[in-house]
Design a protein around this motif. Structure first.
Motif, mmCIF file in Angstrom:
data_model
loop_
_atom_site.group_PDB
_atom_site.id
_atom_site.type_symbol
_atom_site.label_atom_id
_atom_site.label_comp_id
_atom_site.label_asym_id
_atom_site.label_seq_id
_atom_site.Cartn_x
_atom_site.Cartn_y
_atom_site.Cartn_z
ATOM 1 N N GLY A 11 0.817 -1.215 0.000
ATOM 2 C CA GLY A 11 0.000 0.000 0.000
ATOM 3 C C GLY A 11 0.844 1.256 0.000
ATOM 4 N N SER A 12 1.866 1.307 0.853
ATOM 5 C CA SER A 12 2.718 2.504 0.910
ATOM 6 C C SER A 12 3.565 2.643 -0.346
ATOM 7 N N ASN A 13 3.994 1.526 -0.923
ATOM 8 C CA ASN A 13 4.759 1.581 -2.169
ATOM 9 C C ASN A 13 3.930 2.213 -3.293
ATOM 10 N N GLU A 14 2.690 1.786 -3.422
ATOM 11 C CA GLU A 14 1.833 2.323 -4.482
ATOM 12 C C GLU A 14 1.520 3.793 -4.238
ATOM 13 N N MET A 15 1.274 4.150 -2.999
ATOM 14 C CA MET A 15 0.985 5.552 -2.704
ATOM 15 C C MET A 15 2.210 6.436 -2.939
ATOM 16 N N ALA A 16 3.407 5.934 -2.631
ATOM 17 C CA ALA A 16 4.634 6.692 -2.896
ATOM 18 C C ALA A 16 4.841 6.874 -4.396
ATOM 19 N N LYS A 17 4.559 5.816 -5.182
ATOM 20 C CA LYS A 17 4.680 5.942 -6.640
ATOM 21 C C LYS A 17 3.734 7.008 -7.169
ATOM 22 N N ARG A 18 2.513 7.011 -6.676
ATOM 23 C CA ARG A 18 1.536 8.023 -7.110
ATOM 24 C C ARG A 18 2.015 9.424 -6.768
ATOM 25 N N PHE A 19 2.527 9.593 -5.559
ATOM 26 C CA PHE A 19 3.007 10.903 -5.125
ATOM 27 C C PHE A 19 4.154 11.372 -6.007
ATOM 28 N N LEU A 20 5.116 10.483 -6.267
ATOM 29 C CA LEU A 20 6.265 10.869 -7.079
ATOM 30 C C LEU A 20 5.870 11.165 -8.521
ATOM 31 N N LEU A 21 4.916 10.424 -9.062
ATOM 32 C CA LEU A 21 4.446 10.714 -10.422
ATOM 33 C C LEU A 21 3.750 12.068 -10.479
ATOM 34 N N ARG A 22 2.964 12.362 -9.452
ATOM 35 C CA ARG A 22 2.279 13.656 -9.395
ATOM 36 C C ARG A 22 3.304 14.792 -9.283
ATOM 37 N N GLU A 23 4.312 14.605 -8.487
ATOM 38 C CA GLU A 23 5.351 15.636 -8.297
ATOM 39 C C GLU A 23 6.147 15.878 -9.579
ATOM 40 N N ASN A 24 6.324 14.829 -10.376
ATOM 41 C CA ASN A 24 7.103 14.936 -11.609
ATOM 42 C C ASN A 24 6.216 15.057 -12.845
ATOM 43 N N ASP A 25 4.968 15.384 -12.649
ATOM 44 C CA ASP A 25 4.002 15.543 -13.744
ATOM 45 C C ASP A 25 3.916 14.313 -14.643
#
Length: 104
Positions: free
Chosen positions: A88-102
């Protein structure tokens, strides 16, 4: 994975993955522990599994398959929450990083 999947679903998916992993790996873990305890007196993996199955007494074999899963409940008690948090935390971190990097 789509960002529309809720964190709760991701956590449940991780828990199910952990439970599946524990069920598949438990017989091999039991054999590994037997090998560690019986240093120098080990045959093949299959002979060790046959020995575990025959410990149940007369009838052995398929009737005693549950013997390969001794200790599974404590393993599940630890595996489900651990994997739930990890996936769960891995997927949420991926989402956050993708959002931060557009999304790049």
């Amino acid at each position: 994975m789509s960002s529309s999947v809720s964190p709760a679903v991701l956590a449940w998916a991780g828990a199910i993955a952990g439970i599946t992993e524990a069920i598949v790996v438990q017989p091999l873990e039991l054999v590994k522990v037997r090998y560690q305890l019986n240093r120098g007196n080990n045959g093949s993996i299959l002979s060790c599994m046959r020995g575990i199955l025959s410990e149940g007494g007369a009838g052995g074999g398929v009737r005693n398959m549950h013997r390969l899963y001794r200790g599974l409940l404590p393993e599940l008690a630890g595996m489900a929450p651990t994997r739930s948090a990890m996936y769960g935390s891995n997927e949420m971190a991926k989402r956050f990083l993708l959002r931060e990097n557009d999304g790049k």
